[in-house]
Design a protein around this motif. Structure first.
Motif, PDB file in Angstrom:
ATOM      1  N   LYS A 164       0.952  -1.222   0.070  1.00  0.00           N
ATOM      2  CA  LYS A 164       0.192  -0.075  -0.150  1.00  0.00           C
ATOM      3  C   LYS A 164       0.514   1.038   0.164  1.00  0.00           C
ATOM      4  CE  LYS A 164      -3.787   1.944   2.603  1.00  0.00           C
ATOM      5  NZ  LYS A 164      -4.732   1.852   4.040  1.00  0.00           N
ATOM      6  N   ASP A 165       0.327   2.004  -0.857  1.00  0.00           N
ATOM      7  CA  ASP A 165       1.652   3.348  -0.429  1.00  0.00           C
ATOM      8  C   ASP A 165       0.983   4.098  -0.038  1.00  0.00           C
ATOM      9  OD1 ASP A 165       2.795   5.235  -2.167  1.00  0.00           O
ATOM     10  OD2 ASP A 165       2.568   5.741  -3.762  1.00  0.00           O
ATOM     11  N   SER A 166       2.511   4.865   0.714  1.00  0.00           N
ATOM     12  CA  SER A 166       2.052   5.819   2.132  1.00  0.00           C
ATOM     13  C   SER A 166       1.166   6.609   1.278  1.00  0.00           C
ATOM     14  CB  SER A 166       3.287   6.076   2.601  1.00  0.00           C
ATOM     15  OG  SER A 166       4.327   6.296   1.659  1.00  0.00           O
ATOM     16  N   THR A 167       1.858   7.640   0.221  1.00  0.00           N
ATOM     17  CA  THR A 167       1.298   9.059  -0.225  1.00  0.00           C
ATOM     18  C   THR A 167      -0.278   8.719  -0.585  1.00  0.00           C
ATOM     19  OG1 THR A 167       3.662   9.446  -0.602  1.00  0.00           O
ATOM     20  CG2 THR A 167       2.220  10.702  -1.341  1.00  0.00           C
ATOM     21  N   THR A 168      -0.508   7.806  -1.578  1.00  0.00           N
ATOM     22  CA  THR A 168      -1.967   7.693  -1.669  1.00  0.00           C
ATOM     23  C   THR A 168      -2.985   6.781  -1.465  1.00  0.00           C
ATOM     24  OG1 THR A 168      -0.627   6.001  -3.897  1.00  0.00           O
ATOM     25  CG2 THR A 168      -0.833   8.675  -4.341  1.00  0.00           C
ATOM     26  N   GLY A 169      -2.095   5.992  -0.598  1.00  0.00           N
ATOM     27  CA  GLY A 169      -2.965   4.479  -0.345  1.00  0.00           C
ATOM     28  C   GLY A 169      -3.076   3.529  -1.920  1.00  0.00           C
ATOM     29  N   GLU A 170      -2.245   4.237  -2.458  1.00  0.00           N
ATOM     30  CA  GLU A 170      -2.945   2.980  -3.597  1.00  0.00           C
ATOM     31  C   GLU A 170      -2.480   1.554  -3.324  1.00  0.00           C
ATOM     32  OE1 GLU A 170      -4.786   2.289  -7.836  1.00  0.00           O
ATOM     33  OE2 GLU A 170      -4.815   3.792  -7.070  1.00  0.00           O
ATOM     34  N   MET A 171      -3.173   0.492  -3.930  1.00  0.00           N
ATOM     35  CA  MET A 171      -2.548  -1.219  -3.717  1.00  0.00           C
ATOM     36  C   MET A 171      -1.691  -0.765  -5.284  1.00  0.00           C
ATOM     37  SD  MET A 171      -3.440  -2.086  -0.437  1.00  0.00           S
ATOM     38  CE  MET A 171      -2.804  -3.393  -0.484  1.00  0.00           C
ATOM     39  N   HIS A 172      -0.676  -1.781  -5.020  1.00  0.00           N
ATOM     40  CA  HIS A 172       0.389  -2.011  -5.649  1.00  0.00           C
ATOM     41  C   HIS A 172       1.021  -3.262  -5.989  1.00  0.00           C
ATOM     42  CE1 HIS A 172       4.147   0.662  -4.896  1.00  0.00           C
ATOM     43  NE2 HIS A 172       3.337   0.985  -3.605  1.00  0.00           N
ATOM     44  N   LEU A 173       2.002  -3.039  -6.425  1.00  0.00           N
ATOM     45  CA  LEU A 173       2.984  -4.302  -6.723  1.00  0.00           C
ATOM     46  C   LEU A 173       4.200  -3.709  -6.163  1.00  0.00           C
ATOM     47  CD1 LEU A 173       2.804  -6.561 -10.164  1.00  0.00           C
ATOM     48  CD2 LEU A 173       1.685  -6.782  -7.759  1.00  0.00           C
ATOM     49  N   TYR A 174       5.154  -4.887  -4.517  1.00  0.00           N
ATOM     50  CA  TYR A 174       5.977  -4.383  -4.482  1.00  0.00           C
ATOM     51  C   TYR A 174       7.392  -3.989  -5.880  1.00  0.00           C
ATOM     52  CZ  TYR A 174       6.081  -4.801  -0.024  1.00  0.00           C
ATOM     53  OH  TYR A 174       5.334  -4.515   2.502  1.00  0.00           O
ATOM     54  N   HIS A 175       7.779  -3.190  -5.162  1.00  0.00           N
ATOM     55  CA  HIS A 175       9.411  -2.753  -6.180  1.00  0.00           C
ATOM     56  C   HIS A 175       8.670  -1.833  -8.177  1.00  0.00           C
ATOM     57  CE1 HIS A 175      11.631  -3.796  -3.228  1.00  0.00           C
ATOM     58  NE2 HIS A 175      11.292  -5.620  -3.271  1.00  0.00           N
ATOM     59  N   ARG A 176       6.997  -1.909  -8.002  1.00  0.00           N
ATOM     60  CA  ARG A 176       7.300  -1.289  -9.273  1.00  0.00           C
ATOM     61  C   ARG A 176       6.402  -0.314  -8.680  1.00  0.00           C
ATOM     62  NH1 ARG A 176       8.971  -5.743  -9.883  1.00  0.00           N
ATOM     63  NH2 ARG A 176       8.179  -7.508 -11.326  1.00  0.00           N
ATOM     64  N   ALA A 177       7.173   0.983  -9.979  1.00  0.00           N
ATOM     65  CA  ALA A 177       6.022   1.998 -10.271  1.00  0.00           C
ATOM     66  C   ALA A 177       4.211   1.532 -10.530  1.00  0.00           C
ATOM     67  CB  ALA A 177       6.746   2.915 -11.072  1.00  0.00           C
ATOM     68  N   HIS A 178       3.264   2.827  -9.876  1.00  0.00           N
ATOM     69  CA  HIS A 178       2.090   2.116 -10.335  1.00  0.00           C
ATOM     70  C   HIS A 178       1.674   3.933 -11.108  1.00  0.00           C
ATOM     71  CE1 HIS A 178       2.286   3.933  -5.694  1.00  0.00           C
ATOM     72  NE2 HIS A 178       1.145   4.118  -5.862  1.00  0.00           N
ATOM     73  N   TRP A 179       1.207   3.849 -11.123  1.00  0.00           N
ATOM     74  CA  TRP A 179      -0.167   5.587 -12.088  1.00  0.00           C
ATOM     75  C   TRP A 179      -1.222   5.286 -10.746  1.00  0.00           C
ATOM     76  CZ3 TRP A 179       1.386   8.701 -15.142  1.00  0.00           C
ATOM     77  CH2 TRP A 179       2.477   8.381 -16.381  1.00  0.00           C
TER      78      TRP A 179
END
Length: 66
Positions: free
Chosen positions: A29-44
């Motif tokens: 879970k991204d600390s800034t946006t709260g978006e769920m994403h894969l580890y070590h990957r950038a996300h939009w």
């Protein structure tokens, strides 16, 4: 160094490997946006590309300038 006396067939090799199972990908879970994403990957998220809580690319600025 030891060498096999006979070639191991593809079928026999694959039978041995059937027990290797795929595991579910680890999600963060991204600390800034709260978006769920894969580890070590950038996300939009909302036109911005995030990696490790920081903005890498901001598409919203490009669209506003054009």
């Amino acid at each position: 160094m030891a060498h096999p006396k006979r070639k191991i067939s593809k079928t026999r090799r694959d039978k041995r490997r059937t027990h290797y199972k795929a595991v579910a990908p680890t999600i963060a879970k991204d600390s800034t946006t709260g978006e769920m994403h894969l580890y070590h990957r950038a996300h939009w998220h909302e036109g911005k590309l995030y990696y490790r809580g920081q903005v890498l690319i901001d598409k919203t600025e490009d669209e506003a300038a054009a």
